[in-house]
Write a protein that holds these residues in place. Structure first.
Motif, PDB file in Angstrom:
ATOM      1  N   VAL A 370       0.827  -1.196   0.000  1.00 23.12           N
ATOM      2  CA  VAL A 370       0.000   0.000   0.000  1.00 23.12           C
ATOM      3  C   VAL A 370       0.870   1.258   0.000  1.00 23.12           C
ATOM      4  O   VAL A 370       0.426   2.312   0.401  1.00 23.12           O
ATOM      5  CB  VAL A 370      -0.934   0.016   1.237  1.00 23.12           C
ATOM      6  N   THR A 371       2.117   1.106  -0.453  1.00 24.53           N
ATOM      7  CA  THR A 371       3.054   2.224  -0.407  1.00 24.53           C
ATOM      8  C   THR A 371       2.776   3.248  -1.493  1.00 24.53           C
ATOM      9  O   THR A 371       2.340   2.917  -2.588  1.00 24.53           O
ATOM     10  CB  THR A 371       4.491   1.716  -0.567  1.00 24.53           C
ATOM     11  N   LEU A 509       9.939   3.784  -3.573  1.00 27.16           N
ATOM     12  CA  LEU A 509      10.072   3.575  -5.022  1.00 27.16           C
ATOM     13  C   LEU A 509      10.767   2.240  -5.316  1.00 27.16           C
ATOM     14  O   LEU A 509      10.337   1.479  -6.193  1.00 27.16           O
ATOM     15  CB  LEU A 509      10.870   4.729  -5.631  1.00 27.16           C
ATOM     16  N   ALA A 510      11.819   1.966  -4.559  1.00 33.48           N
ATOM     17  CA  ALA A 510      12.559   0.712  -4.763  1.00 33.48           C
ATOM     18  C   ALA A 510      11.691  -0.500  -4.459  1.00 33.48           C
ATOM     19  O   ALA A 510      11.760  -1.520  -5.153  1.00 33.48           O
ATOM     20  CB  ALA A 510      13.806   0.705  -3.867  1.00 33.48           C
ATOM     21  N   ASP A 511      10.848  -0.388  -3.455  1.00 31.03           N
ATOM     22  CA  ASP A 511       9.910  -1.473  -3.139  1.00 31.03           C
ATOM     23  C   ASP A 511       8.901  -1.658  -4.270  1.00 31.03           C
ATOM     24  O   ASP A 511       8.618  -2.773  -4.703  1.00 31.03           O
ATOM     25  CB  ASP A 511       9.149  -1.162  -1.850  1.00 31.03           C
ATOM     26  N   GLU A 512       8.345  -0.538  -4.717  1.00 33.80           N
ATOM     27  CA  GLU A 512       7.280  -0.580  -5.724  1.00 33.80           C
ATOM     28  C   GLU A 512       7.757  -1.145  -7.058  1.00 33.80           C
ATOM     29  O   GLU A 512       7.056  -1.934  -7.695  1.00 33.80           O
ATOM     30  CB  GLU A 512       6.714   0.838  -5.924  1.00 33.80           C
ATOM     31  N   GLY A 548       9.495  -0.600 -18.836  1.00 33.93           N
ATOM     32  CA  GLY A 548       8.086  -0.858 -18.527  1.00 33.93           C
ATOM     33  C   GLY A 548       7.700  -0.701 -17.082  1.00 33.93           C
ATOM     34  O   GLY A 548       6.637  -1.177 -16.667  1.00 33.93           O
ATOM     35  N   LYS A 549       8.508  -0.038 -16.278  1.00 27.67           N
ATOM     36  CA  LYS A 549       8.203   0.127 -14.853  1.00 27.67           C
ATOM     37  C   LYS A 549       8.062   1.609 -14.534  1.00 27.67           C
ATOM     38  O   LYS A 549       9.019   2.374 -14.642  1.00 27.67           O
ATOM     39  CB  LYS A 549       9.290  -0.506 -13.986  1.00 27.67           C
ATOM     40  N   VAL A 550       6.855   1.996 -14.154  1.00 27.96           N
ATOM     41  CA  VAL A 550       6.534   3.401 -13.857  1.00 27.96           C
ATOM     42  C   VAL A 550       5.908   3.473 -12.470  1.00 27.96           C
ATOM     43  O   VAL A 550       4.965   2.735 -12.178  1.00 27.96           O
ATOM     44  CB  VAL A 550       5.547   3.984 -14.896  1.00 27.96           C
ATOM     45  N   PRO A 551       6.392   4.329 -11.580  1.00 33.39           N
ATOM     46  CA  PRO A 551       5.793   4.440 -10.240  1.00 33.39           C
ATOM     47  C   PRO A 551       4.361   4.964 -10.303  1.00 33.39           C
ATOM     48  O   PRO A 551       4.012   5.755 -11.174  1.00 33.39           O
ATOM     49  CB  PRO A 551       6.718   5.425  -9.517  1.00 33.39           C
TER      50      PRO A 551
END
Length: 556
Positions: A370-371, A509-512, A548-551
Motif C-alpha cells: 500500500v506504499t 520507489l525501490a519497493d514498488e 516498462g516500470k513506472v511508479p
C-alpha cells in the motif's frame, strides 16, 4: 426536563487533566452524594470495543463519578448528559471544564494542553484558539512539561508555586531534582530561585554550538587569561539571549541537514510530547510491516531534532507527526490480527488474507503493498509535464487523431487555450514565412498550403491546445487516449525525478518497482550512503530490468 440516567458500572473514567484530588474535599463530596445523590449530571460519551465491557466514558465530572462510585457502588443510576464526541473534542471539553475551576494545577493544564496540541498535529495557534487561551499562555503551560516528575508532583500538590516550576523547567531534569529539596526545605522564594539560576545561567560544557567565540567573551563566567582551556569546559554564559540564539541556529542547521532524507523535520521543544510518536512495525504500538512502508512516504513522517535541555541537538528519526492517524493504524492492525485469530483455519483464505507471519514472504499482504510516494508540488509539476510530453509525441504521429481531438477541444470551449503567438511560430517554422497580422492574410496563407502542411498545422494546433490545457482536462484526455506511460518513462533516464524525492521516498520507489528484491542484502548498504550516492546506485542496479516500470505517483 429530567436528565437520563446510566448504571455507573457501564461508565469508565476518561482522560482527566486533573491528577490531584484533594482527599478532604473528595471525602466531603462523597458524603454529600451519599445523602443527596448526584445533582449535576456528568458529561459522558459512547465508546466501543472496551475490554472491560464499558459502554461510556467520562468527559467531564470525574469527581462526581468517583464520589458516586464510592458512595453507592457500580449499580447506582447516575444522571448523565450524553454526547457523541471525537477524542479531540472530548479532550477540549475536559480541559475547559477543569480550567474553569480555580483549583486545577497549571501542570495538569499543561499535560492536557499538550494532548490537544498533538491531536492538532502541532498547530499551537489552533490549539490556543480551541482551548480559549492566548498563545503566550499556551506556550508557558507547555514549557512546564520539561519539568521532572518530582517537580510536577510538587506543583500538583501545591508544595511549590508556578513561578518555581517555570524557572526549574529551563534546567536539565537532574539539576531540577537536586534543587527541588533545597527549595522546599529552605522555603526559597521565586525571586531567590531566579537569582540562583541566573548565576549558573547556561552551561558552556553542554552547549551544542561552536564555542570558539566564547573564549574572550566577557559573559563567560569562568573567563581567565591562563588555563582557559580548562575554564571554558566548566564555565557558564551569563548572556542567555546570545546563548539561546546560537543554540537555535545550531538546531536549525541540524534540521536543515536532514531535509533531503525525510519529508518533514521538526525541532521539538517542551510541550510537543504528543505531536510525534516513534513509528514501529511490531509490538503494542506497531502499525504492521506494509503500513510502515506506506508511512515512510507520508508527508507526516520524518525526524525530530530535540530542543530539550536533557537531549539538546539529538536527532530522533522514524517519527510520525500525525499521532491520531498512527493510533488508528495501530488499532486497525490489532483488530485485523484479532479477526484473523478468531477466523476458522479453513476460512481464512475465503475473505481477507490472514496477517502474515514473520518470515512469510509469499503472503497476500506482501503482494499488495500500500506504499505511495508523496505528491509534492515538484512531483505534481513533473508528472503533468510528463503527460503533456507523452501526449504531444503520440498525437504528432497521427494526423487524423489530432484533428478529432482538436474538434472535441473546440466543442468543449477549450480552443481559447491555443495562443495565436504559438500558432504563428509554428506556421513560420513550417512555411518559413512570417504569419500575417490580418485575418485576410491568414486566410490566404492557409488556403495556399498543400494538404500535408495543413495536417501538420492541425497537429500543431492540437499540441498547442494540450500545452495550454488545465490539469483536470489533461488527465481526462490521457484517460480517453489510454496513454501508456511505460513507452515514455524510464527510471535510468529520470535522475531529475529521483532528486525530487527524499531517501525515505526512494525506499518506497525501490519497493514498488522491485529494486529492493534485486539488491537483496545490498539494499541496506546502499541506503546507508548519502542521497547523491543512493540516486546513482538506483540508476545502475545490475540485473534489474528498467523497461516498462513506472511508479504509481506518475499515473493519471
Amino acid at each position: 426536563m429530567q436528565n437520563p440516567t446510566v448504571v455507573i458500572g457501564k461508565i469508565r473514567p476518561g482522560r482527566n487533566p486533573r491528577k490531584y484530588f484533594d482527599p478532604v474535599q473528595m471525602a466531603e463530596l462523597t458524603e454529600s452524594v451519599r445523602l443527596d445523590g448526584v445533582v449535576q449530571p456528568i458529561l459522558i460519551r459512547p465508546i466501543e470495543d472496551d475490554e472491560n465491557g464499558h459502554e461510556y466514558e467520562v468527559v467531564a465530572g470525574e469527581r462526581r463519578y468517583r464520589a458516586a462510585l464510592a458512595a453507592h457502588g457500580e449499580g447506582y443510576q447516575v444522571p448523565v448528559s450524553v454526547k457523541v464526541l471525537t477524542d479531540a473534542e472530548a479532550a477540549r471539553l475536559a480541559l475547559i471544564e477543569n480550567v474553569q475551576r480555580a483549583d486545577m494545577a497549571p501542570s495538569e493544564e499543561a499535560v492536557e494542553a499538550a494532548h490537544i496540541v498533538g491531536l492538532l498535529k502541532g498547530d499551537r495557534d489552533e490549539a490556543a484558539r480551541v482551548i480559549g487561551w492566548s498563545r503566550s499562555t499556551l506556550d508557558k503551560r507547555l514549557a512546564l512539561l520539561n519539568c521532572s516528575d518530582s517537580v510536577l508532583e510538587a506543583l500538583n500538590t501545591r508544595v511549590i508555586q508556578l513561578g518555581h516550576a517555570e524557572l526549574l523547567a529551563t534546567l536539565a531534569k537532574d539539576k531540577q531534582d537536586k534543587l527541588l529539596p533545597v527549595i522546599v526545605s529552605e522555603k526559597k522564594s521565586v525571586v531567590e530561585l531566579k537569582k540562583t539560576i541566573e548565576a549558573a545561567a547556561c552551561s558552556l560544557e553542554s552547549a551544542i554550538f561552536d564555542k570558539s567565540d566564547c573564549a574572550a567573551c566577557p559573559h563567560n563566567s569562568s573567563l581567565q587569561t591562563e588555563m582557559f582551556g580548562e575554564a571554558i569546559a566548566t564555565g557558564n554564559c551569563t548572556n542567555r539571549a546570545c546563548y539561546t540564539e546560537k543554540t537555535d541556529r545550531k538546531l536549525e542547521g541540524i534540521a536543515y541537514g536532514l531535509k533531503e532524507e525525510f519529508p518533514i523535520v521538526r525541532i521539538v521543544r517542551a510541550g510537543d510530547n504528543h505531536t510525534r510518536i516513534q513509528l514501529k512495525v511490531d509490538g503494542p504500538t506497531g502499525v504492521g510491516e506494509e503500513q510502515a512502508k506506506a508511512c515512510h512516504a507520508c508527508q507526516n513522517f520524518g525526524a525530530a531534532v530535540s530542543g530539550l535541555p536533557d537531549s539538546i541537538g539529538k536527532v530522533f528519526s522514524g517519527q510520525c507527526f500525525d499521532t491520531a492517524c498512527n493510533q488508528q493504524k495501530v488499532a486497525a492492525r490489532i483488530k485485523a490480527e484479532r479477526d484473523a485469530a478468531k477466523a476458522p483455519a479453513g476460512k481464512q483464505g475465503a475473505g481477507k488474507p490472514a496477517a502474515a507471519t514473520k518470515g512469510d514472504k509469499s503472503s497476500a499482504a506482501a503482494e499488495k503493498p500500500v506504499t505511495v510516494i508523496s505528491e509534492s508540488e515538484k512531483v505534481k509539476q513533473y508528472r503533468t509535464e510528463l503527460w503533456r510530453k507523452a501526449l504531444r509525441k503520440e498525437v504528432a504521429q497521427n494526423a487524423e487523431q489530432a484533428n478529432a481531438y482538436l474538434l472535441a477541444i473546440a466543442m468543449h470551449g477549450l480552443s481559447r487555450n491555443i495562443g495565436g503567438d504559438v500558432m504563428g511560430k509554428f506556421f513560420e517554422k513550417l512555411t518559413e514565412q512570417k504569419p500575417s497580422s490580418t485575418l485576410q492574410g491568414c486566410l490566404t496563407a492557409v488556403h495556399g498550403m498543400d494538404v500535408g502542411r495543413r495536417q501538420q498545422l492541425t497537429i500543431g494546433m492540437t499540441v498547442a491546445a494540450i500545452d495550454g490545457m488545465e490539469v483536470s482536462n489533461l488527465r481526462e484526455l490521457c484517460r480517453y487516449h489510454k496513454l501508456d506511460l511505460r513507452h515514455h518513462w524510464n527510471l535510468q533516464k529520470s535522475q531529475d525525478f529521483l532528486e525530487m524525492l527524499t531517501k525515505s521516498e526512494m525506499k518506497v520507489l525501490a519497493d514498488e518497482l522491485g529494486i529492493r528484491k534485486v539488491l537483496g542484502d545490498g539494499f541496506a548498504k546502499l541506503f546507508g550512503k548519502s542521497k547523491a550516492e543512493v540516486v546513482a546506485g538506483l540508476l545502475a542496479v545490475n540485473g534489474f530490468d528498467y523497461n516498462g516500470k513506472v511508479p504509481k505517483v506518475l499515473g493519471y
